[in-house]
Design a protein around this motif. Sequence first.
Motif, PDB file in Angstrom:
ATOM      1  N   ASP A 157      -2.697 -15.813  -8.621  1.00  0.00           N
ATOM      2  CA  ASP A 157      -2.421 -14.564  -7.885  1.00  0.00           C
ATOM      3  C   ASP A 157      -2.292 -14.818  -6.388  1.00  0.00           C
ATOM      4  N   ASP A 158      -2.636 -16.019  -5.953  1.00  0.00           N
ATOM      5  CA  ASP A 158      -2.611 -16.365  -4.532  1.00  0.00           C
ATOM      6  C   ASP A 158      -1.523 -17.429  -4.351  1.00  0.00           C
ATOM      7  N   ARG A 209     -10.642 -16.553  -0.716  1.00  0.00           N
ATOM      8  CA  ARG A 209      -9.936 -15.259  -0.735  1.00  0.00           C
ATOM      9  C   ARG A 209     -10.020 -14.623  -2.121  1.00  0.00           C
ATOM     10  N   ARG A 210      -9.795 -15.433  -3.128  1.00  0.00           N
ATOM     11  CA  ARG A 210      -9.756 -14.939  -4.512  1.00  0.00           C
ATOM     12  C   ARG A 210     -11.113 -14.334  -4.897  1.00  0.00           C
ATOM     13  N   ALA A 261     -13.662 -13.476  -2.879  1.00  0.00           N
ATOM     14  CA  ALA A 261     -14.093 -12.383  -1.990  1.00  0.00           C
ATOM     15  C   ALA A 261     -13.381 -11.084  -2.342  1.00  0.00           C
ATOM     16  N   ARG A 262     -12.091 -11.179  -2.649  1.00  0.00           N
ATOM     17  CA  ARG A 262     -11.317  -9.962  -2.951  1.00  0.00           C
ATOM     18  C   ARG A 262     -11.631  -9.414  -4.338  1.00  0.00           C
ATOM     19  N   ALA A 263     -12.240 -10.232  -5.201  1.00  0.00           N
ATOM     20  CA  ALA A 263     -12.612  -9.742  -6.535  1.00  0.00           C
ATOM     21  C   ALA A 263     -13.688  -8.667  -6.425  1.00  0.00           C
ATOM     22  N   GLY A 264     -14.448  -8.701  -5.335  1.00  0.00           N
ATOM     23  CA  GLY A 264     -15.459  -7.668  -5.093  1.00  0.00           C
ATOM     24  C   GLY A 264     -16.669  -7.799  -6.006  1.00  0.00           C
ATOM     25  N   ARG A 290     -17.909 -11.371  -5.484  1.00  0.00           N
ATOM     26  CA  ARG A 290     -17.924 -11.521  -4.028  1.00  0.00           C
ATOM     27  C   ARG A 290     -19.336 -11.851  -3.527  1.00  0.00           C
ATOM     28  N   THR A 301     -10.183 -17.166   8.163  1.00  0.00           N
ATOM     29  CA  THR A 301     -10.304 -16.790   6.748  1.00  0.00           C
ATOM     30  C   THR A 301     -11.510 -15.881   6.532  1.00  0.00           C
ATOM     31  N   LEU A 331     -11.615 -11.652   5.664  1.00  0.00           N
ATOM     32  CA  LEU A 331     -12.217 -11.143   4.424  1.00  0.00           C
ATOM     33  C   LEU A 331     -13.496 -10.346   4.690  1.00  0.00           C
ATOM     34  N   ASP A 332     -13.841 -10.170   5.971  1.00  0.00           N
ATOM     35  CA  ASP A 332     -15.070  -9.450   6.354  1.00  0.00           C
ATOM     36  C   ASP A 332     -16.316 -10.095   5.756  1.00  0.00           C
TER      37      ASP A 332
END
Lengths: 78, 252
Positions: free
Chosen positions: A43-44, B151-152, B154-157, B161, B214, B218-219
Amino acid sequence: MSDTMATEKKARRDALNESHVWQVYARRKFEEPLHEIGNVMADDVELAKVYARSIYDEFAWVEMVIVPRETIVHVIET
Amino acid sequence: MSTTTRRIDHAALFAVLSSLADNKQAVGRRYAYWCNGAPALEAAVAAAAMTQDELGHARTLYPLLDNFVQAEADLSQVEPETRTLHYSLAYLDRDFAGWADFVATNFLFDTALTTFFEAAQQSSYEPLRQRARKIVQEERIHEMHGEGWVRRLARAGGAVRATMAASLERLWNETLCWFGPNDDPIMQQLYREGIIDATPDELRARYLKKIMPTLQGLDIEVPVAFNASNKQWELTGALPWERWDAVGRRLG
């Protein structure tokens, strides 16, 4: 396993499931055209690039590109 | 195996090369476990490729130790097969608890080591200069992998995350300490002699410049703030130097 745990586990798994397919094209010599050598799921876009390089490393390619499968437009389709 | 050429007497360089080799070896071994345990087939293949790279880097560094007078005290310590000293991070002493630990090591610590090698690309010590250039080239793909997976995750929540953030937090201090306190006599000597082109504080600043975009994007909260006046990322908290083991270059 409780329903809550099962739900959480499914949510974790779903969150990490890759849903985008990238077609991988490469060539070994500049005088050759690019040809399809396979695909990767990611996805990235940066991860897709890493995966394509890692998986299809059997030759010293002079060029490799990835194309998101969903952008391919069929002209003839059987 | 001992060489017939005259050995160099340089305790500081010997210490840093030992740490670099042991850390590369430890990272490679920890990565190896995940070659068939990564979340996806693609990630497993990438893990296998990075394992080979890391172990390869260790393999090119260990033979350098034999060129030093300091190796004569115990020649068994210059061969990875017989070496019993392990000057690698405490974080790497145990198996990774999960994929997030792999990603944290890839993103934080491997990038820190690469920051050091980047500073050695014009090194006055030729064997390090040659290896540094090759390692920096190979590490570009590792950096892409680390950033992509941070990123992957962290964005998964949610729990994914949170696990990622916890892994980064556990490795944070020890990674930043690895460069040494700014008055570290070992790193300062390497800097004075042109073996590397930066002091420990400068290495940390370069490192933060690499990783902070990065993390900020992503906070992910880390004790770092951007100083607009000098345009540098700066640590806002003290590092735990009271736990610093200067010989092992690790936290006790």
